[in-house]
Design an enzyme around this catalytic site. Sequence first.
Site, mmCIF file in Angstrom:
data_model
loop_
_atom_site.group_PDB
_atom_site.id
_atom_site.type_symbol
_atom_site.label_atom_id
_atom_site.label_comp_id
_atom_site.label_asym_id
_atom_site.label_seq_id
_atom_site.Cartn_x
_atom_site.Cartn_y
_atom_site.Cartn_z
ATOM 1 N N HIS A 1 52.306 64.161 30.558
ATOM 2 C CA HIS A 1 52.516 63.436 31.830
ATOM 3 C C HIS A 1 52.516 64.466 32.968
ATOM 4 O O HIS A 1 53.540 64.706 33.607
ATOM 5 C CB HIS A 1 53.824 62.660 31.770
ATOM 6 C CG HIS A 1 53.935 61.574 32.796
ATOM 7 N ND1 HIS A 1 52.932 61.270 33.705
ATOM 8 C CD2 HIS A 1 54.953 60.695 33.058
ATOM 9 C CE1 HIS A 1 53.325 60.272 34.465
ATOM 10 N NE2 HIS A 1 54.540 59.897 34.108
ATOM 11 N N CYS B 1 62.769 60.994 34.621
ATOM 12 C CA CYS B 1 61.479 60.565 35.188
ATOM 13 C C CYS B 1 61.462 59.077 35.495
ATOM 14 O O CYS B 1 60.650 58.631 36.305
ATOM 15 C CB CYS B 1 60.350 60.930 34.234
ATOM 16 S SG CYS B 1 60.489 60.108 32.642
ATOM 17 N N ARG C 1 46.201 55.928 32.619
ATOM 18 C CA ARG C 1 47.391 55.947 31.752
ATOM 19 C C ARG C 1 46.970 55.318 30.424
ATOM 20 O O ARG C 1 46.714 54.107 30.360
ATOM 21 C CB ARG C 1 48.536 55.167 32.394
ATOM 22 C CG ARG C 1 49.662 54.877 31.424
ATOM 23 C CD ARG C 1 50.915 54.382 32.090
ATOM 24 N NE ARG C 1 51.574 55.463 32.814
ATOM 25 C CZ ARG C 1 52.830 55.424 33.245
ATOM 26 N NH1 ARG C 1 53.575 54.351 33.014
ATOM 27 N NH2 ARG C 1 53.360 56.437 33.892
ATOM 28 N N ARG D 1 56.838 61.737 43.332
ATOM 29 C CA ARG D 1 55.574 61.378 42.656
ATOM 30 C C ARG D 1 54.496 61.147 43.716
ATOM 31 O O ARG D 1 53.355 61.585 43.580
ATOM 32 C CB ARG D 1 55.761 60.110 41.808
ATOM 33 C CG ARG D 1 56.608 60.295 40.558
ATOM 34 C CD ARG D 1 55.930 61.211 39.546
ATOM 35 N NE ARG D 1 54.607 60.737 39.177
ATOM 36 C CZ ARG D 1 54.357 59.794 38.261
ATOM 37 N NH1 ARG D 1 55.364 59.246 37.597
ATOM 38 N NH2 ARG D 1 53.120 59.425 37.969
ATOM 39 N N GLN E 1 53.952 63.716 36.506
ATOM 40 C CA GLN E 1 55.413 63.752 36.537
ATOM 41 C C GLN E 1 55.885 65.187 36.720
ATOM 42 O O GLN E 1 56.797 65.457 37.512
ATOM 43 C CB GLN E 1 55.979 63.156 35.244
ATOM 44 C CG GLN E 1 57.484 63.081 35.225
ATOM 45 C CD GLN E 1 58.018 62.118 36.280
ATOM 46 O OE1 GLN E 1 57.598 60.970 36.349
ATOM 47 N NE2 GLN E 1 58.945 62.573 37.113
ATOM 48 N N ASP F 1 64.885 61.871 29.368
ATOM 49 C CA ASP F 1 63.930 60.759 29.422
ATOM 50 C C ASP F 1 64.298 59.810 28.275
ATOM 51 O O ASP F 1 65.115 60.151 27.406
ATOM 52 C CB ASP F 1 62.495 61.304 29.265
ATOM 53 C CG ASP F 1 61.434 60.209 29.338
ATOM 54 O OD1 ASP F 1 61.722 59.122 29.898
ATOM 55 O OD2 ASP F 1 60.307 60.428 28.834
HETATM 56 N N1 CP Z 1 57.860 58.093 35.600
HETATM 57 C C1 CP Z 1 56.838 57.230 35.482
HETATM 58 O O1 CP Z 1 55.698 57.584 35.180
HETATM 59 O O2 CP Z 1 57.185 55.944 35.750
HETATM 60 P P1 CP Z 1 56.284 54.656 35.517
HETATM 61 O O3 CP Z 1 56.167 54.418 34.034
HETATM 62 O O4 CP Z 1 57.033 53.561 36.215
HETATM 63 O O5 CP Z 1 54.926 54.891 36.128
HETATM 64 N N1 NVA Z 2 58.333 58.979 27.752
HETATM 65 C C1 NVA Z 2 58.172 57.775 28.524
HETATM 66 C C2 NVA Z 2 57.845 58.109 29.941
HETATM 67 C C3 NVA Z 2 57.659 56.948 30.858
HETATM 68 C C4 NVA Z 2 57.271 57.362 32.246
HETATM 69 C C5 NVA Z 2 57.098 56.914 27.906
HETATM 70 O O1 NVA Z 2 56.065 57.461 27.491
HETATM 71 O O2 NVA Z 2 57.272 55.697 27.818
#
Ligand code: CP
Ligand code: NVA
Length: 293
Positions: free
Chosen positions: A125, A251, A98, A279, A128, A215
């Site tokens: 993502h 999400c 990430r 997930r 997701q 989101d």
């Molecule tokens: N939806 C998602 O990726 O959640 P987190 O940021 O908690 O991993």
């Molecule tokens: N769009 C959000 C998604 C988190 C899972 C972010 O990038 O923070």
Amino acid sequence: MNLVDIDDLTREQLHDVLDLAAEIKAGERGDSPLADQTLAMIFEKPSTRTRVSFETGMTQLGGHAIFLGPDDIHLGKGEPIKDTARAVSRYADFIMARLFDHADIVELAEYGTVPVVNGLTDDAHPCQTLADLLTIREQFGGFDVDVAWVGDGNNVCQSFVLGAAMTDIDLTVATPEGYEIDESVRNRAAGLGNQPAETNDPGAAIAGADIVYTDVWVSMGQEDRREQKLRDFDGFQLTTGLVDDQPVMHCLPAHRGEEITDELLESDNAIVWDQAENRLHAQNGLLVWLSEQ
Ligand code: CP
Ligand code: NVA
């Protein structure tokens, strides 16, 4: 084989991963398909679902996961990403990362010699999207559905646009002006044969939709743009009034009172906990599938 974004998979491969995920979820696969295998999990940003679902998944599959937070390794600070990629590949069987900059996951995947999975970047993502597609297929028995995305044309939206294109979901994306998906994503979706409809009118997107998806407006790393974004997204909040009794996806994490009301998120319309659970199952399917390539 890597999963930098969902369209690294062909349509057929995407369906194979989803089928495998469903089989594993139903307990129809043998024990410990990933015995003695290790997933290195690199995080530059916080995470609840991604971290816990991948780590739990590796336990369920008979393997092991290593959490590597921002202060744990040299990634991008003490050594270039390409060196981290090559070294970690000599130990681990998979890398999940990430990261902020999407170019960094591309570099990690280029130099890694084991499968590299994108656990979210500023642009995408795909894990997701796998869970989202599994959830929609479970709820509707397939992908013959109309989905309204309401909110930011962000990382989650962009991967979902591509996933929708690959499954022929009828998608309408409603964003404020200036927050649309990237032109490159629009073109990739068109190349996959199914470009989303786009509008700046959330009500028009929601009318006739089978599912409404949103989101956060302020993604991780955008905190300094918060005040401006809250002003720009006025009118895009999902409420029980705006949503017409459809299932609502998110999400998570949700910012209650911003993109969605607490009332709607706590209502029976919200299918967000099934979505979050998926997930785990989607990624289990992905990891086992990747191990078989
Ligand atoms: N939806 C998602 O990726 O959640 P987190 O940021 O908690 O991993
Ligand atoms: N769009 C959000 C998604 C988190 C899972 C972010 O990038 O923070």
